[in-house]
Design an enzyme around this catalytic site. Structure first.
Site, PDB file in Angstrom:
ATOM      1  N   GLU A 151      17.604  -0.086  -4.653  1.00  0.00           N
ATOM      2  CA  GLU A 151      17.772   0.445  -3.296  1.00  0.00           C
ATOM      3  C   GLU A 151      17.061  -0.468  -2.296  1.00  0.00           C
ATOM      4  O   GLU A 151      15.957  -0.925  -2.547  1.00  0.00           O
ATOM      5  CB  GLU A 151      17.177   1.865  -3.251  1.00  0.00           C
ATOM      6  N   ALA A 255       4.762 -11.999  14.021  1.00  0.00           N
ATOM      7  CA  ALA A 255       3.384 -12.121  13.523  1.00  0.00           C
ATOM      8  C   ALA A 255       2.665 -10.790  13.703  1.00  0.00           C
ATOM      9  O   ALA A 255       2.926 -10.049  14.646  1.00  0.00           O
ATOM     10  CB  ALA A 255       2.667 -13.224  14.292  1.00  0.00           C
ATOM     11  N   GLY A 256       1.791 -10.472  12.779  1.00  0.00           N
ATOM     12  CA  GLY A 256       1.088  -9.191  12.853  1.00  0.00           C
ATOM     13  C   GLY A 256      -0.074  -9.150  11.885  1.00  0.00           C
ATOM     14  O   GLY A 256      -0.561 -10.190  11.430  1.00  0.00           O
ATOM     15  N   CYS A 263       6.288  -0.860  -0.784  1.00  0.00           N
ATOM     16  CA  CYS A 263       7.108  -1.770  -1.603  1.00  0.00           C
ATOM     17  C   CYS A 263       6.545  -3.190  -1.722  1.00  0.00           C
ATOM     18  O   CYS A 263       6.243  -3.638  -2.829  1.00  0.00           O
ATOM     19  CB  CYS A 263       8.535  -1.820  -1.059  1.00  0.00           C
TER      20      CYS A 263
HETATM   21  N1  LIG Z   1       9.997   3.900  -0.198  1.00  0.00           N
HETATM   22  C1  LIG Z   1      10.836   2.902   0.036  1.00  0.00           C
HETATM   23  O1  LIG Z   1      11.010   2.471   1.162  1.00  0.00           O
HETATM   24  C2  LIG Z   1      11.612   2.283  -1.109  1.00  0.00           C
HETATM   25  C3  LIG Z   1      12.681   1.426  -0.826  1.00  0.00           C
HETATM   26  C4  LIG Z   1      13.393   0.870  -1.878  1.00  0.00           C
HETATM   27  C5  LIG Z   1      13.026   1.151  -3.186  1.00  0.00           C
HETATM   28  N2  LIG Z   1      11.969   1.982  -3.431  1.00  0.00           N
HETATM   29  C6  LIG Z   1      11.639   2.283  -4.829  1.00  0.00           C
HETATM   30  O2  LIG Z   1      12.131   3.593  -5.111  1.00  0.00           O
HETATM   31  C7  LIG Z   1      11.251   4.244  -6.053  1.00  0.00           C
HETATM   32  C8  LIG Z   1      10.782   5.566  -5.468  1.00  0.00           C
HETATM   33  O3  LIG Z   1      10.001   5.304  -4.328  1.00  0.00           O
HETATM   34  P1  LIG Z   1       9.590   6.453  -3.296  1.00  0.00           P
HETATM   35  O4  LIG Z   1       8.925   5.772  -2.157  1.00  0.00           O
HETATM   36  O5  LIG Z   1      10.758   7.332  -3.048  1.00  0.00           O
HETATM   37  O6  LIG Z   1       8.512   7.240  -4.199  1.00  0.00           O
HETATM   38  P2  LIG Z   1       7.853   8.667  -3.919  1.00  0.00           P
HETATM   39  O7  LIG Z   1       6.508   8.617  -4.534  1.00  0.00           O
HETATM   40  O8  LIG Z   1       8.001   9.031  -2.471  1.00  0.00           O
HETATM   41  O9  LIG Z   1       8.775   9.689  -4.734  1.00  0.00           O
HETATM   42  C9  LIG Z   1       8.844   9.754  -6.127  1.00  0.00           C
HETATM   43  C10 LIG Z   1       9.081  11.222  -6.516  1.00  0.00           C
HETATM   44  O10 LIG Z   1       9.376  11.288  -7.904  1.00  0.00           O
HETATM   45  C11 LIG Z   1       8.824  12.480  -8.414  1.00  0.00           C
HETATM   46  N3  LIG Z   1       8.740  12.378  -9.875  1.00  0.00           N
HETATM   47  C12 LIG Z   1       7.950  11.575 -10.625  1.00  0.00           C
HETATM   48  N4  LIG Z   1       8.208  11.769 -11.940  1.00  0.00           N
HETATM   49  C13 LIG Z   1       9.193  12.690 -12.022  1.00  0.00           C
HETATM   50  C14 LIG Z   1       9.905  13.293 -13.100  1.00  0.00           C
HETATM   51  N5  LIG Z   1       9.653  12.965 -14.374  1.00  0.00           N
HETATM   52  N6  LIG Z   1      10.835  14.205 -12.826  1.00  0.00           N
HETATM   53  C15 LIG Z   1      11.103  14.560 -11.540  1.00  0.00           C
HETATM   54  N7  LIG Z   1      10.469  14.021 -10.480  1.00  0.00           N
HETATM   55  C16 LIG Z   1       9.536  13.082 -10.711  1.00  0.00           C
HETATM   56  C17 LIG Z   1       7.484  12.600  -7.707  1.00  0.00           C
HETATM   57  O11 LIG Z   1       6.980  13.924  -7.720  1.00  0.00           O
HETATM   58  C18 LIG Z   1       7.869  12.134  -6.279  1.00  0.00           C
HETATM   59  O12 LIG Z   1       8.243  13.218  -5.449  1.00  0.00           O
HETATM   60  C19 LIG Z   1      10.134   3.252  -6.327  1.00  0.00           C
HETATM   61  O13 LIG Z   1      10.438   2.532  -7.485  1.00  0.00           O
HETATM   62  C20 LIG Z   1      10.162   2.352  -5.120  1.00  0.00           C
HETATM   63  O14 LIG Z   1       9.660   1.070  -5.407  1.00  0.00           O
HETATM   64  C21 LIG Z   1      11.265   2.558  -2.433  1.00  0.00           C
END
Ligand SMILES: NC(=O)c1ccc[n+]([C@@H]2O[C@H](COP(=O)([O-])OP(=O)(O)OC[C@H]3O[C@@H](n4cnc5c(N)ncnc54)[C@H](O)[C@@H]3O)[C@@H](O)[C@H]2O)c1
Length: 440
Positions: A151, A255-256, A263
């Site tokens: 994503e 710049a910042g 991430c």
């Molecule tokens: N936040 C971003 O902007 C972004 C963008 C691209 C990719 N990602 C990737 O997406 C992934 C998720 O990131 P996020 O920011 O949404 O994380 P987050 O911590 O906001 O959400 C993860 C959720 O998963 C739940 N969870 C964990 N184990 C579980 C299980 N076994 N069953 C059900 N629920 C479970 C947690 O309770 C939590 O609510 C990561 O790998 C991140 O690197 C994040």
């Protein structure tokens, strides 16, 4: 299509809500019962512009629902997305895959019928192979294809990014899985978002390579900003001057105070670990990580230097705490290092952020959180603009100046024209535009 989204955080909730908006039936699963309870009452667990209306609309039309009960959600699904967190593993910087593997075990135990299991979480190369192995071990004979679908959404603009992505990456060699994924994303690629199908390992690496490249671009301009300060050049004009070249592009050249967020910091580290494990060192990324870490601390020193190299007993107001505007996400925000550096030097810190203060509170001891930028600036010796929220772009600068003890204004995002700040009776400091950075 029936979709189960495992993990209802920043990515899972936005993706699930958007998929339901395309007309799919989506069930979002999370093991955090409080999160699910809140969502069932229409309360968003995160701040993301437009998300509450999107969720409300699709929940009302019964295409989007929430549960803590994974098994029934998985049993009826055509596609199961894993969107759980993959933070840095404590101690070594590898991606912590424990949530991904725990979710995989639960999914495998509940699988019925042919299904695709999709890793949307950011996971190192080869994780899909392990997910496949776990499924085969827990549910021998289950018909499941494991697909990588990284994503690329940005917090703060997540819905728009999800609905109009620059590209959709699908990692699989299985034609049947690729067909299901095309069906899931059909509303998008019909809207002309390119859909690229590649091998699973390649898809996994694309995500890390993209983040590492963007982190490199930010870090590059930050170092150029330091050089601008040293030689009396203006980094805003350098950015524009190079960004107008189509081969370079204008984005990610502001710049910042250094990159932060959920991430880039963890993904650059995890990529380095993968490279190390495979004896294929990524020296540029190594330098980026080091330079960025040093920069966050240097921003604290920059403030101290503006205070005449003596912060003891002084009060500093930070405006904006989140790692970027339009999110409440405080993970690895540069403000955390700045607060630490200021407190270490004996300063008292006051702070204001439109959405991030609740998440900031547990990360910042002894900070006084305020209800407005003006309250934060009252009796302060310096105001530091850390995050460029819209409400902080049009501050009443003379009003700020009147309430402060010393009129020091440090703009770490180069939002305000220096002459406007000076005209308001404030002493201006920016990034890469003429004031020397504190010596490292
Ligand atoms: N936040 C971003 O902007 C972004 C963008 C691209 C990719 N990602 C990737 O997406 C992934 C998720 O990131 P996020 O920011 O949404 O994380 P987050 O911590 O906001 O959400 C993860 C959720 O998963 C739940 N969870 C964990 N184990 C579980 C299980 N076994 N069953 C059900 N629920 C479970 C947690 O309770 C939590 O609510 C990561 O790998 C991140 O690197 C994040």
């Amino acid at each position: 299509m029936r979709i189960a989204m495992i993990g209802t955080g920043y990515v899972g909730l936005v993706s699930g809500a958007c998929f339901s908006d395309f007309g799919h039936d989506v069930i979002c699963v999370d093991k955090d019962a409080r999160k699910i309870e809140a969502l069932e009452r229409g309360i968003m667990p995160i701040f993301e512009p437009g998300l509450d209306q999107l969720v409300e609309r699709n929940a009302r039309s019964e295409r989007l629902s929430f549960t803590t009960d994974l098994a029934p959600a998985v049993a009826g699904a055509d596609a199961i997305f894993i969107a759980v967190g993959t933070p840095s593993r404590r101690g070594d910087g590898h991606a912590d895959l424990s949530h991904v593997f725990a979710a995989t075990r639960e999914i495998a135990a509940a699988l019925q019928g042919p299904t695709v299991v999709v890793t949307k979480s950011t996971v190192p190369v080869g994780t899909g192979d392990e997910v496949e192995r776990i499924i085969a071990e827990v549910a021998p004979g289950a018909r499941a294809w494991v697909v990588s679908n990284p994503e690329f959404l940005r917090e703060g603009a997540a819905i728009e990014d999800f609905k109009r992505p620059d590209r959709i990456i699908i990692g699989t060699d299985a034609e049947a899985a690729s067909e299901i994924m095309r069906e899931v994303y059909r509303p998008l690629y019909l809207g002309r978002s390119p859909l690229m199908v590649t091998s699973r390992r390649t898809a996994e690496l694309i995500k890390y390579a993209a983040n590492a490249f963007l982190a490199t671009k930010i870090t590059f301009i930050n170092e150029i900003a330091d050089l601008c300060e040293a030689v009396g050049a203006d980094v805003s004009d350098v950015s524009r001057g190079i960004g107008l070249d189509n081969r370079i592009g204008a984005k990610f050249l502001h710049a910042g105070p250094g990159y932060g967020g959920s991430c880039f910091p963890k993904d650059t580290l995890a990529l380095l670990k993968t490279a190390e494990d495979h004896q294929a060192p990524l020296r540029i990324v190594e330098a980026v990580v080091k330079v960025n870490d040093a920069r966050k601390r240097a921003m604290g020193r920059k403030v101290i230097r503006a205070l005449g190299d003596d912060a003891r007993g002084k009060t500093v107001a930070l405006l904006g705490l989140t790692f970027k505007p339009n999110t409440d996400d405080m993970r690895d925000a540069p403000s955390i290092s700045i607060v630490q550096a200021l407190q270490d030097a004996g300063a008292a810190v006051r702070a204001y952020d439109p959405e991030g203060m609740e998440q900031a509170r547990p990360l910042m001891a002894d900070v006084q959180f305020c209800d407005s930028p003006y309250e934060a600036a009252k009796d302060a010796d310096a105001v530091v603009l850390v995050t460029e929220w819209d409400v902080l772009r049009a501050l009443d600068l003379p009003r700020l100046a009147r309430t402060m003890v010393q009129p020091i204004f440090i703009d770490l995002r180069n939002i305000y024209p220096p002459q406007d700040v000076t005209a308001a009776g404030l002493r201006w400091h920016g990034v890469g535009r003429g004031t020397p950075l504190a010596a490292a």
